[in-house]
Design a protein around this motif. Structure first.
Motif, PDB file in Angstrom:
ATOM      1  N   GLY A 297       5.459  16.006 -13.408  1.00  0.00           N
ATOM      2  CA  GLY A 297       4.876  17.487 -12.165  1.00  0.00           C
ATOM      3  C   GLY A 297       6.137  16.374 -10.534  1.00  0.00           C
ATOM      4  O   GLY A 297       6.624  16.172 -10.885  1.00  0.00           O
ATOM      5  N   ASP A 298       5.328  17.054  -9.832  1.00  0.00           N
ATOM      6  CA  ASP A 298       5.332  16.435  -8.271  1.00  0.00           C
ATOM      7  C   ASP A 298       5.466  15.974  -7.915  1.00  0.00           C
ATOM      8  O   ASP A 298       5.943  15.354  -7.336  1.00  0.00           O
ATOM      9  N   VAL A 299       4.729  14.483  -8.617  1.00  0.00           N
ATOM     10  CA  VAL A 299       5.335  13.031  -8.274  1.00  0.00           C
ATOM     11  C   VAL A 299       5.790  12.171  -9.576  1.00  0.00           C
ATOM     12  O   VAL A 299       5.109  11.791 -10.681  1.00  0.00           O
ATOM     13  N   ARG A 300       6.793  11.802  -9.485  1.00  0.00           N
ATOM     14  CA  ARG A 300       7.707  10.209 -10.102  1.00  0.00           C
ATOM     15  C   ARG A 300       7.691   9.073  -9.555  1.00  0.00           C
ATOM     16  O   ARG A 300       8.495   9.232  -8.569  1.00  0.00           O
ATOM     17  N   ILE A 301       7.786   8.376 -10.033  1.00  0.00           N
ATOM     18  CA  ILE A 301       8.067   7.041 -10.003  1.00  0.00           C
ATOM     19  C   ILE A 301       8.663   6.224 -10.337  1.00  0.00           C
ATOM     20  O   ILE A 301       8.247   6.885 -12.129  1.00  0.00           O
ATOM     21  N   TRP A 302       9.395   5.330 -10.160  1.00  0.00           N
ATOM     22  CA  TRP A 302      11.127   4.615 -11.332  1.00  0.00           C
ATOM     23  C   TRP A 302      10.473   3.000 -10.570  1.00  0.00           C
ATOM     24  O   TRP A 302      11.132   2.351  -8.961  1.00  0.00           O
ATOM     25  N   PRO A 303      10.714   2.105 -11.146  1.00  0.00           N
ATOM     26  CA  PRO A 303      10.950   1.120 -10.864  1.00  0.00           C
ATOM     27  C   PRO A 303      11.587   0.683 -10.659  1.00  0.00           C
ATOM     28  O   PRO A 303      12.820   0.991 -10.840  1.00  0.00           O
ATOM     29  N   PRO A 304      12.229  -0.750 -10.200  1.00  0.00           N
ATOM     30  CA  PRO A 304      13.297  -0.855  -9.877  1.00  0.00           C
ATOM     31  C   PRO A 304      14.849  -1.641 -10.063  1.00  0.00           C
ATOM     32  O   PRO A 304      13.546  -1.522 -11.884  1.00  0.00           O
ATOM     33  N   CYS A 305      15.785  -0.894 -10.180  1.00  0.00           N
ATOM     34  CA  CYS A 305      16.598  -0.543 -11.296  1.00  0.00           C
ATOM     35  C   CYS A 305      18.229  -1.729 -11.372  1.00  0.00           C
ATOM     36  O   CYS A 305      18.722  -1.627 -10.451  1.00  0.00           O
ATOM     37  N   THR A 306      17.806  -3.216 -11.808  1.00  0.00           N
ATOM     38  CA  THR A 306      18.804  -4.095 -11.066  1.00  0.00           C
ATOM     39  C   THR A 306      20.153  -3.505 -12.047  1.00  0.00           C
ATOM     40  O   THR A 306      21.447  -3.940 -11.255  1.00  0.00           O
ATOM     41  N   CYS A 307      20.598  -2.918 -12.858  1.00  0.00           N
ATOM     42  CA  CYS A 307      21.119  -2.498 -13.432  1.00  0.00           C
ATOM     43  C   CYS A 307      22.459  -1.582 -12.522  1.00  0.00           C
ATOM     44  O   CYS A 307      23.818  -1.565 -13.293  1.00  0.00           O
ATOM     45  N   HIS A 308      21.252  -0.858 -11.799  1.00  0.00           N
ATOM     46  CA  HIS A 308      21.812   0.120 -11.131  1.00  0.00           C
ATOM     47  C   HIS A 308      22.134  -0.282  -9.764  1.00  0.00           C
ATOM     48  O   HIS A 308      22.495   0.281  -9.160  1.00  0.00           O
ATOM     49  N   GLY A 309      21.763  -1.525  -9.701  1.00  0.00           N
ATOM     50  CA  GLY A 309      21.934  -2.125  -7.930  1.00  0.00           C
ATOM     51  C   GLY A 309      20.765  -1.894  -7.368  1.00  0.00           C
ATOM     52  O   GLY A 309      20.729  -1.687  -6.176  1.00  0.00           O
ATOM     53  N   ARG A 310      19.380  -1.159  -8.056  1.00  0.00           N
ATOM     54  CA  ARG A 310      18.101  -0.774  -6.958  1.00  0.00           C
ATOM     55  C   ARG A 310      17.405  -1.641  -7.363  1.00  0.00           C
ATOM     56  O   ARG A 310      16.477  -1.764  -8.329  1.00  0.00           O
ATOM     57  N   SER A 311      17.168  -2.885  -6.074  1.00  0.00           N
ATOM     58  CA  SER A 311      16.533  -2.970  -6.521  1.00  0.00           C
ATOM     59  C   SER A 311      14.343  -2.301  -5.719  1.00  0.00           C
ATOM     60  O   SER A 311      13.371  -3.047  -5.864  1.00  0.00           O
ATOM     61  N   ALA A 312      14.866  -1.064  -5.301  1.00  0.00           N
ATOM     62  CA  ALA A 312      13.657  -0.248  -4.329  1.00  0.00           C
ATOM     63  C   ALA A 312      12.581   0.235  -5.540  1.00  0.00           C
ATOM     64  O   ALA A 312      13.275   0.368  -6.966  1.00  0.00           O
ATOM     65  N   LEU A 313      11.553   0.583  -5.678  1.00  0.00           N
ATOM     66  CA  LEU A 313      10.786   1.677  -5.921  1.00  0.00           C
ATOM     67  C   LEU A 313      11.364   3.120  -5.725  1.00  0.00           C
ATOM     68  O   LEU A 313      10.663   2.963  -4.570  1.00  0.00           O
ATOM     69  N   ARG A 314      12.310   3.445  -6.588  1.00  0.00           N
ATOM     70  CA  ARG A 314      11.851   5.038  -6.233  1.00  0.00           C
ATOM     71  C   ARG A 314      10.642   5.724  -6.300  1.00  0.00           C
ATOM     72  O   ARG A 314      10.215   6.385  -7.634  1.00  0.00           O
ATOM     73  N   VAL A 315      10.684   6.566  -5.825  1.00  0.00           N
ATOM     74  CA  VAL A 315       9.131   7.639  -5.868  1.00  0.00           C
ATOM     75  C   VAL A 315       9.963   9.269  -5.535  1.00  0.00           C
ATOM     76  O   VAL A 315      10.658   9.289  -4.058  1.00  0.00           O
ATOM     77  N   MET A 316       9.446   9.917  -6.284  1.00  0.00           N
ATOM     78  CA  MET A 316      10.287  10.997  -6.302  1.00  0.00           C
ATOM     79  C   MET A 316       8.813  12.670  -5.685  1.00  0.00           C
ATOM     80  O   MET A 316       7.942  12.125  -6.582  1.00  0.00           O
ATOM     81  N   LEU A 317       9.060  13.282  -4.929  1.00  0.00           N
ATOM     82  CA  LEU A 317       8.232  14.129  -4.402  1.00  0.00           C
ATOM     83  C   LEU A 317       8.790  15.707  -4.669  1.00  0.00           C
ATOM     84  O   LEU A 317       9.562  15.677  -3.981  1.00  0.00           O
ATOM     85  N   ARG A 318       8.343  15.860  -5.591  1.00  0.00           N
ATOM     86  CA  ARG A 318       8.251  17.927  -5.233  1.00  0.00           C
ATOM     87  C   ARG A 318       8.004  18.306  -4.697  1.00  0.00           C
ATOM     88  O   ARG A 318       6.551  18.647  -5.118  1.00  0.00           O
ATOM     89  N   ASN A 319       7.844  19.275  -4.137  1.00  0.00           N
ATOM     90  CA  ASN A 319       7.030  21.022  -3.382  1.00  0.00           C
ATOM     91  C   ASN A 319       8.583  22.661  -3.528  1.00  0.00           C
ATOM     92  O   ASN A 319       8.895  22.385  -2.761  1.00  0.00           O
ATOM     93  N   GLY A 320       7.844  22.514  -4.712  1.00  0.00           N
ATOM     94  CA  GLY A 320       7.933  23.803  -5.043  1.00  0.00           C
ATOM     95  C   GLY A 320      10.158  23.006  -5.820  1.00  0.00           C
ATOM     96  O   GLY A 320       9.894  22.628  -6.380  1.00  0.00           O
ATOM     97  N   ASN A 321      10.692  24.046  -4.868  1.00  0.00           N
ATOM     98  CA  ASN A 321      12.263  23.334  -5.141  1.00  0.00           C
ATOM     99  C   ASN A 321      12.439  22.566  -4.568  1.00  0.00           C
ATOM    100  O   ASN A 321      13.698  22.163  -4.279  1.00  0.00           O
ATOM    101  N   GLU A 322      11.865  22.577  -3.894  1.00  0.00           N
ATOM    102  CA  GLU A 322      12.300  20.765  -2.396  1.00  0.00           C
ATOM    103  C   GLU A 322      12.049  19.554  -3.243  1.00  0.00           C
ATOM    104  O   GLU A 322      10.621  19.226  -4.016  1.00  0.00           O
ATOM    105  N   VAL A 323      13.204  18.221  -3.429  1.00  0.00           N
ATOM    106  CA  VAL A 323      12.541  17.326  -3.838  1.00  0.00           C
ATOM    107  C   VAL A 323      13.606  16.131  -2.662  1.00  0.00           C
ATOM    108  O   VAL A 323      14.431  16.733  -2.110  1.00  0.00           O
ATOM    109  N   VAL A 324      12.081  15.733  -2.808  1.00  0.00           N
ATOM    110  CA  VAL A 324      12.135  13.881  -1.727  1.00  0.00           C
ATOM    111  C   VAL A 324      12.767  12.671  -2.295  1.00  0.00           C
ATOM    112  O   VAL A 324      11.945  12.473  -3.441  1.00  0.00           O
TER     113      VAL A 324
END
Length: 152
Positions: free
Chosen positions: A84-111
């Motif tokens: 739904g509105d909040v999703r979280i992904w762990p760091p992904c070194t295979c994609h060069g991302r060491s950060a925790l990624r958080v997706m926030l959705r409000n209707g059609n807007e996504v951050v």
């Protein structure tokens, strides 16, 4: 033998609520190779033991405050979590991302924002779990005030 178990009485003293906060330099993901540094604050209150709050600060403060489950944030450090509105992904070194990624959705807007995963993990372990241990959230809730009018 009673048909139900009584919950603790509200006349019993409850510990005062305590709060912990973590100020972070996050990255607002604008595109595949474009991002903007933004300040955010994570906060946790012992009297609201299930939720953490993510507050946008500074020039993006209009994005407001998002509340979601502390368990979701913890789980997202190790594997994809949420629906739904909040999703979280762990760091992904295979994609060069060491950060925790958080997706926030409000209707059609996504951050999408990236949070420093080590700082978040340390804060959860040392601060929030010290206030209310993982799995003990239900014990920290004042059920009498949350469920007014219940009968014994």
């Amino acid at each position: 033998m009673p048909a139900h178990q009584s919950l603790p009485s509200s006349s019993q003293p409850r510990p005062e609520a305590t709060c912990t906060e973590l100020l972070l330099d996050a990255r607002l993901v604008l595109g595949e190779h474009e991002s903007l540094d933004i300040p955010v604050r994570l906060s946790y209150r012992s009297d609201d033991p299930i939720a953490v709050a993510l507050e946008f600060l500074g020039p993006v403060a209009e994005a407001g405050v998002w509340e979601f489950a502390r368990d979701l944030l913890w789980e997202g450090l190790d594997r994809p979590a949420g629906q739904g509105d909040v999703r979280i992904w762990p760091p992904c070194t295979c994609h060069g991302r060491s950060a925790l990624r958080v997706m926030l959705r409000n209707g059609n807007e996504v951050v999408l924002i990236d949070l420093p995963s080590r700082q978040v993990r340390r804060w959860l372990r040392r601060e929030t779990f010290a206030l209310v241990p993982l799995g003990a959230e239900g014990d920290a809730i004042d059920w009498d005030s949350e469920l007014p009018g219940r009968t014994d």
